[in-house]
Design a protein around this motif. Structure first.
Motif, short mmCIF file in Angstrom:
data_model
loop_
_atom_site.label_atom_id
_atom_site.label_comp_id
_atom_site.label_asym_id
_atom_site.label_seq_id
_atom_site.Cartn_x
_atom_site.Cartn_y
_atom_site.Cartn_z
N THR A 44 0.83 -1.21 0.00
CA THR A 44 0.00 0.00 0.00
C THR A 44 0.86 1.25 0.00
N THR A 106 -4.54 -3.65 4.26
CA THR A 106 -5.61 -3.74 3.27
C THR A 106 -6.15 -5.15 3.03
N ASP A 139 -3.01 -4.24 -6.73
CA ASP A 139 -2.42 -4.60 -5.44
C ASP A 139 -3.10 -5.89 -4.98
MG LIG Z 1 -1.88 -3.13 1.94
#
Ligand SMILES: [Mg+2]
Ligand SMILES: Nc1nc2c(ncn2[C@@H]2O[C@H](COP(=O)(O)OP(=O)(O)OP(=O)(O)O)[C@@H](O)[C@H]2O)c(=O)[nH]1
Length: 489
Positions: A44, A106, A139
């Motif tokens: 992130t 995340t 991601d």
């Molecule tokens: Mg992350």
């Protein structure tokens, strides 16, 4: 190994997906950049800083297109995939830049599109190039890649390998509860939901314990047992490998048959779609590793990181893996393995960290036959939270790093409030990375130790007009040049 683990429809769908991607790529050049790494590796932070630097004309001298002033009008645009959560860039940047705290964990896939206009470097290129490139940054957790080997294993093979690994080394202790329970039940008795649940829960607890153990053993599949997301509690996650399975076929309606079916469901519902819908569409990939944390935890953790990396990198070499070749339509042509958080070290050690990253993937590269195939290793810091300085101690000049420890950090018994700065001696990495892999023997106390202080993100400098500058970094531009440079030539 079965000749083809994907059905014909899988292949057809991938081919179609890639065709559509390519067709739209002709009108509008795009590149899909995968960003992965095990949890907390720095994904992130990497994406946030990368985008912030691109958007805010950051200091990126090693990104040639930026240095020569050929890039203009950089902007975020709506992402192409409606079903993938958007990477919440604004929230993460707000945390990093305004609150000076690190963004939250995340744990799932997300995507962000950044588009830039550029002028081609060559007159020839200028005639043909449309001068617009969209970068779709994806991601996703590195843990998901570790599920790939499951596609080649049936439930029996999966059970055997998982159980035997659970009976070695430190894992033996951590797996005790689960294995005791698993050995006490009758696998061929009629399936019972509560038994299945207890087995799955104790198995998941074992996987969690491996990860949180201070030796930081790397994750084992199935990856979603640790990051269930919206599948939590679903049958596809309510199974566990079984020890000492009888040679006979599982009786109909038995617990064993239920576990077998659910394991297959996991592969079909979780593993295949990820590779088909996300992984197969990537063009370039960066794998982030937190080598410093492993170093601090000792040789067993370093070796374990090496093992996990080998498994991760094997996914990028479809040629050596027939399951993957079947699943992947096109091939990732550049992979960067980056040891992050280099700002915890003095620059004298940056090259040593890079060397360690090289050593960590050397054998993997050899084993999966990836040598020379568009893979590079670097040491970077997505966000530079420290500055370098020297202090004089006993007439000697020592290199130190200066930063603001996060509120509550304690160094040498001194507690920090999140405002005050301090200098720490970061420690040196050894010249020869091999020392970090060698087993520890009690007598040797020359094992390197890196002082990892959790610093706050830096206070951004301002220009004369008061505008905030972009996020400082270490070698982020070099990483970008490797990953994207040729597409901006
Ligand atoms: Mg992350
Ligand atoms: N000093 C420094 N710390 C970093 C850097 N990158 C990441 N960190 C630290 O590492 C932590 C994890 O970074 P993230 O980017 O959230 O990691 P992640 O891989 O997205 O983690 P998950 O979302 O949990 O998988 C951060 O909270 C920071 O404390 C860096 O470049 N410099």
């Amino acid at each position: 190994m079965p000749p083809s683990l994907t059905s014909f429809t899988d292949d057809a769908r991938i081919a179609l997906d890639n065709l559509t991607d390519r067709a739209s790529g002709l009108i509008h050049p795009t590149i899909r950049l995968g960003v992965t790494g095990l949890s907390r590796a720095g994904k992130t932070v990497f994406i946030s800083s990368l985008v912030h630097n691109l958007l805010n004309a950051g200091r990126l001298p090693l990104l040639e297109a930026y240095r020569s002033g050929r890039v203009s009008n950089v902007r975020l645009e709506p992402q192409p995939d409606d079903a993938i959560p958007r990477f919440q860039y604004e929230d993460h940047i707000n945390a990093l830049v305004n609150d000076r705290i690190w963004p939250d964990s995340t744990r799932a896939i997300s995507e962000l599109r950044i588009t830039l206009d550029y002028e081609s470097a060559s007159g020839w290129g200028r005639m043909f190039s449309r001068g617009k490139l969209s970068i779709d940054i994806v991601d996703y957790p590195g843990e998901w890649l570790l599920d790939l080997p499951l596609l080649a294993q049936d439930f029996r093979q999966f059970s055997e390998s998982t159980v035997s690994l659970a009976q070695t080394g430190i894992r033996q202790e951590l797996s005790r509860d689960w294995l005791q329970l698993a050995q006490s039940i009758d696998q061929d008795a009629p399936a019972d939901e509560m038994t299945a649940r207890r087995l799955a829960e104790t198995f998941a607890a074992y996987l969690k314990a491996c990860k949180s153990d201070e030796r930081s053993l790397s994750t084992l599949p199935p990856g979603r047992f640790l990051m269930p997301g919206d599948l939590e509690g679903s049958p596809a996650l309510t199974f566990a490998p079984l020890p000492n399975m009888p040679e006979t076929k599982a009786p109909k309606g038995s617990l064993r048959a239920m576990m077998e079916r659910r394991y297959d469901a996991y592969k079909n519902i979780v593993v295949k779609p990820f590779f088909r819908e996300h992984f197969a569409r990537l063009d370039r990939q960066i794998v982030l590793i937190d080598a410093l944390q492993a170093i601090n935890r000792g040789p067993e953790a370093v070796q374990d990181l090496e093992r996990a990396l080998t498994d991760v990198l094997a996914c990028f070499r479809p040629g050596s893996n027939s399951i993957l070749s079947a699943l992947l339509g096109r091939r990732i042509d550049k992979v960067l393995v980056a040891a992050t958080k280099a700002d915890h070290l003095h620059h004298e050690s940056h090259d040593r960290l890079e060397k360690l990253a090289g050593r960590l993937v050397d054998r993997a590269i050899e084993r999966i036959g990836m040598a020379g195939a568009g893979i590079e290793m670097m040491a970077i810091a997505s966000v530079r939270a420290t500055r370098e300085a020297t202090v004089k101690e006993d007439g000697q000049l020592l290199p130190v790093i200066v930063g603001t420890p996060m509120a509550g950090e304690t160094i040498n018994g001194e507690r920090f409030d999140g405002e005050r700065k301090t200098a720490v001696f970061p420690g040196d990495l050894p010249e020869d990375p091999e020392t970090l892999f060698r087993g520890m023997d009690a007598a040797s106390n020359d094992l390197p130790e890196v002082n990892i202080v959790r610093f706050r993100p830096p206070l951004l400098e301002r220009t004369a007009t008061g505008a905030k500058l972009s996020i400082p970094h270490i070698r982020l531009d070099r990483a970008l040049q490797f990953l994207l440079g040729d597409r901006l030539a």
